[in-house]
Design a protein around this motif. Sequence first.
Motif, PDB file in Angstrom:
ATOM      1  N   PRO A  20       0.742  -1.410   0.032  1.00 38.43           N
ATOM      2  CA  PRO A  20       0.270   0.396   0.052  1.00 38.43           C
ATOM      3  C   PRO A  20       0.775   1.119   0.163  1.00 38.43           C
ATOM      4  O   PRO A  20       1.860   1.076   1.097  1.00 38.43           O
ATOM      5  CB  PRO A  20      -0.459  -0.057   0.985  1.00 38.43           C
ATOM      6  N   GLY A  21       0.369   2.394  -1.010  1.00 35.64           N
ATOM      7  CA  GLY A  21       0.775   3.985  -0.644  1.00 35.64           C
ATOM      8  C   GLY A  21       0.896   4.622   0.268  1.00 35.64           C
ATOM      9  O   GLY A  21      -0.267   4.077   1.365  1.00 35.64           O
ATOM     10  N   PRO A  22       1.159   5.647   0.731  1.00 34.73           N
ATOM     11  CA  PRO A  22       0.885   6.746   1.455  1.00 34.73           C
ATOM     12  C   PRO A  22      -0.377   7.086   1.460  1.00 34.73           C
ATOM     13  O   PRO A  22      -1.298   7.144   2.377  1.00 34.73           O
ATOM     14  CB  PRO A  22       1.132   7.781   1.132  1.00 34.73           C
ATOM     15  N   ILE A  23      -1.223   7.044   0.366  1.00 35.48           N
ATOM     16  CA  ILE A  23      -2.276   7.226   0.766  1.00 35.48           C
ATOM     17  C   ILE A  23      -3.164   6.240   1.653  1.00 35.48           C
ATOM     18  O   ILE A  23      -4.884   5.836   2.062  1.00 35.48           O
ATOM     19  CB  ILE A  23      -3.458   7.520  -0.959  1.00 35.48           C
ATOM     20  N   VAL A  24      -3.722   4.718   0.789  1.00 31.07           N
ATOM     21  CA  VAL A  24      -3.952   3.479   1.433  1.00 31.07           C
ATOM     22  C   VAL A  24      -3.552   3.599   2.968  1.00 31.07           C
ATOM     23  O   VAL A  24      -4.354   3.025   3.878  1.00 31.07           O
ATOM     24  CB  VAL A  24      -3.752   2.492   0.794  1.00 31.07           C
ATOM     25  N   ALA A  25      -2.258   3.855   2.939  1.00 27.53           N
ATOM     26  CA  ALA A  25      -1.640   3.787   4.385  1.00 27.53           C
ATOM     27  C   ALA A  25      -2.866   4.263   5.369  1.00 27.53           C
ATOM     28  O   ALA A  25      -3.001   3.893   6.032  1.00 27.53           O
ATOM     29  CB  ALA A  25      -0.639   3.823   4.357  1.00 27.53           C
ATOM     30  N   GLN A  26      -2.791   5.932   5.045  1.00 33.19           N
ATOM     31  CA  GLN A  26      -2.965   6.337   5.811  1.00 33.19           C
ATOM     32  C   GLN A  26      -4.781   6.175   5.826  1.00 33.19           C
ATOM     33  O   GLN A  26      -6.022   6.664   7.427  1.00 33.19           O
ATOM     34  CB  GLN A  26      -2.633   7.830   5.305  1.00 33.19           C
ATOM     35  N   ALA A  27      -5.356   6.074   4.942  1.00 38.93           N
ATOM     36  CA  ALA A  27      -6.903   5.691   5.270  1.00 38.93           C
ATOM     37  C   ALA A  27      -7.621   3.925   5.566  1.00 38.93           C
ATOM     38  O   ALA A  27      -8.045   4.288   6.811  1.00 38.93           O
ATOM     39  CB  ALA A  27      -7.538   5.325   4.005  1.00 38.93           C
ATOM     40  N   GLN A  28      -6.117   3.748   6.142  1.00 35.06           N
ATOM     41  CA  GLN A  28      -6.487   2.202   7.171  1.00 35.06           C
ATOM     42  C   GLN A  28      -6.801   2.758   8.133  1.00 35.06           C
ATOM     43  O   GLN A  28      -7.231   1.864   9.216  1.00 35.06           O
ATOM     44  CB  GLN A  28      -4.603   1.302   6.793  1.00 35.06           C
ATOM     45  N   GLU A  29      -5.380   3.903   8.249  1.00 30.56           N
ATOM     46  CA  GLU A  29      -5.442   4.371   9.853  1.00 30.56           C
ATOM     47  C   GLU A  29      -6.932   4.607  11.241  1.00 30.56           C
ATOM     48  O   GLU A  29      -6.503   5.268  11.569  1.00 30.56           O
ATOM     49  CB  GLU A  29      -4.107   4.838  10.219  1.00 30.56           C
ATOM     50  N   VAL A  30      -8.169   5.492  10.310  1.00 34.79           N
ATOM     51  CA  VAL A  30      -8.826   5.337  10.462  1.00 34.79           C
ATOM     52  C   VAL A  30      -9.906   4.536  11.430  1.00 34.79           C
ATOM     53  O   VAL A  30     -10.148   4.652  12.692  1.00 34.79           O
ATOM     54  CB  VAL A  30      -9.794   6.276   9.605  1.00 34.79           C
ATOM     55  N   VAL A  31      -9.366   2.866  11.019  1.00 34.94           N
ATOM     56  CA  VAL A  31     -10.044   2.101  11.769  1.00 34.94           C
ATOM     57  C   VAL A  31      -9.182   1.460  12.274  1.00 34.94           C
ATOM     58  O   VAL A  31      -8.914   0.903  14.231  1.00 34.94           O
ATOM     59  CB  VAL A  31     -10.942   1.655  10.866  1.00 34.94           C
ATOM     60  N   PHE A  32      -7.683   0.710  11.286  1.00 26.34           N
ATOM     61  CA  PHE A  32      -6.625  -0.186  12.473  1.00 26.34           C
ATOM     62  C   PHE A  32      -5.611   0.845  12.972  1.00 26.34           C
ATOM     63  O   PHE A  32      -5.954   1.879  12.721  1.00 26.34           O
ATOM     64  CB  PHE A  32      -5.849  -0.733  10.951  1.00 26.34           C
ATOM     65  N   ALA A  33      -4.292   0.101  14.168  1.00 30.83           N
ATOM     66  CA  ALA A  33      -3.947   0.699  15.331  1.00 30.83           C
ATOM     67  C   ALA A  33      -3.257   1.779  13.660  1.00 30.83           C
ATOM     68  O   ALA A  33      -2.643   0.931  12.852  1.00 30.83           O
ATOM     69  CB  ALA A  33      -3.837  -0.082  15.564  1.00 30.83           C
ATOM     70  N   PRO A  34      -3.039   2.791  14.146  1.00 32.74           N
ATOM     71  CA  PRO A  34      -2.225   3.919  13.273  1.00 32.74           C
ATOM     72  C   PRO A  34      -0.401   3.594  13.892  1.00 32.74           C
ATOM     73  O   PRO A  34       0.032   2.671  14.455  1.00 32.74           O
ATOM     74  CB  PRO A  34      -1.859   5.217  14.249  1.00 32.74           C
ATOM     75  N   GLN A  35       0.390   3.288  12.553  1.00 35.81           N
ATOM     76  CA  GLN A  35       1.908   3.512  13.089  1.00 35.81           C
ATOM     77  C   GLN A  35       2.247   4.480  14.192  1.00 35.81           C
ATOM     78  O   GLN A  35       3.615   4.100  15.353  1.00 35.81           O
ATOM     79  CB  GLN A  35       2.524   3.636  11.161  1.00 35.81           C
ATOM     80  N   SER A  36       1.628   5.673  14.371  1.00 38.56           N
ATOM     81  CA  SER A  36       2.280   6.313  15.477  1.00 38.56           C
ATOM     82  C   SER A  36       1.378   7.580  15.653  1.00 38.56           C
ATOM     83  O   SER A  36       0.689   7.748  15.226  1.00 38.56           O
ATOM     84  CB  SER A  36       3.568   7.360  14.575  1.00 38.56           C
ATOM     85  N   GLY A  37       1.329   7.039  16.741  1.00 41.71           N
ATOM     86  CA  GLY A  37      -0.065   7.605  17.616  1.00 41.71           C
ATOM     87  C   GLY A  37       0.154   8.835  17.675  1.00 41.71           C
ATOM     88  O   GLY A  37      -0.675   9.929  18.260  1.00 41.71           O
ATOM     89  N   PHE A  38       1.142   9.155  18.345  1.00 45.39           N
ATOM     90  CA  PHE A  38       1.944  10.347  18.876  1.00 45.39           C
ATOM     91  C   PHE A  38       2.211  10.820  17.924  1.00 45.39           C
ATOM     92  O   PHE A  38       1.794  12.802  17.632  1.00 45.39           O
ATOM     93  CB  PHE A  38       2.503  10.496  19.481  1.00 45.39           C
ATOM     94  N   LEU A  39       1.867  11.196  16.689  1.00 48.54           N
ATOM     95  CA  LEU A  39       2.320  11.827  15.279  1.00 48.54           C
ATOM     96  C   LEU A  39       1.154  11.984  14.849  1.00 48.54           C
ATOM     97  O   LEU A  39       0.912  13.359  14.607  1.00 48.54           O
ATOM     98  CB  LEU A  39       2.663  11.105  14.761  1.00 48.54           C
ATOM     99  N   LEU A  40      -0.379  10.995  15.336  1.00 49.62           N
ATOM    100  CA  LEU A  40      -1.701  12.019  15.108  1.00 49.62           C
ATOM    101  C   LEU A  40      -1.987  12.905  15.342  1.00 49.62           C
ATOM    102  O   LEU A  40      -2.444  13.446  15.368  1.00 49.62           O
ATOM    103  CB  LEU A  40      -2.616  10.601  14.396  1.00 49.62           C
ATOM    104  N   TYR A  41      -1.585  12.501  17.262  1.00 55.64           N
ATOM    105  CA  TYR A  41      -2.296  13.559  18.267  1.00 55.64           C
ATOM    106  C   TYR A  41      -1.279  14.792  17.762  1.00 55.64           C
ATOM    107  O   TYR A  41      -1.847  16.510  18.229  1.00 55.64           O
ATOM    108  CB  TYR A  41      -1.754  12.894  19.938  1.00 55.64           C
ATOM    109  N   ALA A  42      -0.056  14.287  17.130  1.00 52.03           N
ATOM    110  CA  ALA A  42       0.626  16.165  16.751  1.00 52.03           C
ATOM    111  C   ALA A  42       0.388  16.455  15.544  1.00 52.03           C
ATOM    112  O   ALA A  42       0.194  17.718  15.588  1.00 52.03           O
ATOM    113  CB  ALA A  42       2.420  15.500  16.616  1.00 52.03           C
ATOM    114  N   SER A  43       0.001  15.726  14.620  1.00 53.55           N
ATOM    115  CA  SER A  43      -1.092  16.516  13.756  1.00 53.55           C
ATOM    116  C   SER A  43      -2.161  17.474  13.823  1.00 53.55           C
ATOM    117  O   SER A  43      -2.569  18.528  13.645  1.00 53.55           O
ATOM    118  CB  SER A  43      -1.064  15.263  12.497  1.00 53.55           C
TER     119      SER A  43
END
Length: 418
Positions: A20-43
Amino acid sequence: MVTLGFLIALEMAARHYGLPGPIVAQAQEVVFAPQSGFLLYASMALTMVVLTWRQRLIAAGTAIAIDAVILLVRWVADAPVTEGHPFGNGALWVILGCAVIAVTRRTGRERVLLLKGVGLGLLLVAGRKTGDTWLLITSKTRPIVLDQYVATADHALGNPSWLVGRIVTATGPVGAHILDSVYTLLPVAAVVVAMYQLRHVAVERRFPGHHLVRTFLVIGLLGPAIYMIFPVVGPVFAYGADGGHWAVANLWPNTSAPVSVPHHMSFDEITPRNCMPSLHTAWATAIFIHSRKGPRVLRYAGTFWLLATLAATLGFGYHYGADIVAGVVFTLTIEVALRSLARGWDRSGIQLVAYGTVVFTALLVSYRYLPMEMADHPWVFGPLIILAMTSVVHGYVRTTELWEPKATPARQPEPEMV
């Protein structure tokens, strides 16, 4: 549109290799465990710079509540998180929710401002995903690496990776854990500095012309292109146990690489060719630069993050000293270009960008075509390398000081005639 086209192109390239590329990888994190939760909260924190304090509290509370519900569902479904972080989905939901509110509930300048906040948050996440895809592409498309050339040239700098590697090893697990945390949480440190720079956005209802996030993203966009031109995996892989049978020998960090005529070498299709230049050094340098106008605690933090990142990049064997020098020159050149773009190009800005580009190119050409000369005459080439970097640093400081607005002295009242 350019950014979207670039992401789509990377998505297609990743799909070509079955991942999966960047778009699909990011879309997956809507439901699945994210690679970095800290980064999402920082965003999410970046997105919230356009909100009022009341709205920020609501957004943060909503993100935490969503994460709590998702954790509960995973617990009930007996689906523990095995990779990534068990939190962060809520932050992504809030960012996307802000986008929906901007389109459906805002108009005019308020809609544009909120969408800019959403874009800022999503760009930070997309930058991480884009970087991961770039690393995949480098490992698949560059079977030959140039580590022997850089390692040989690094003798001119005294093989700093081997030296710092031994020091970090001597500190034991505590020192390694601290440096690893600094290395991993670099984007979060960048967000802290960026939030200070953007602290007035909610009141002024506009973004400043230039801030750290712009530099951070451009570094991540341009850096991997150099990886493709100058593929290097790093001493811990090329000369260490982590390289397995692909390594020249198991030398790092206890035994310096021998001085011998360098050759191209094949490497696996897994290890990223992400050494030249050191983007962690580049990002830490950008954090240091942008923290200079903050309060004392922020300046100290920026200095600590730069020094700790340098220790980590060298001490973990991820980079050679030559990569560090190239990373600093790379960052200063980009920073001047972005500042010139924001304030308007002038002669000093054009000259410094051109000079930084020439120095950066000269460094890479020297590493590739003069490594033996550099290793045989370290007392000549070592100071020359440092002098070249220092000249760019000096040019940056001198030029940016000229750009700073001069404080107008208060006009003294004229004495009255009696």
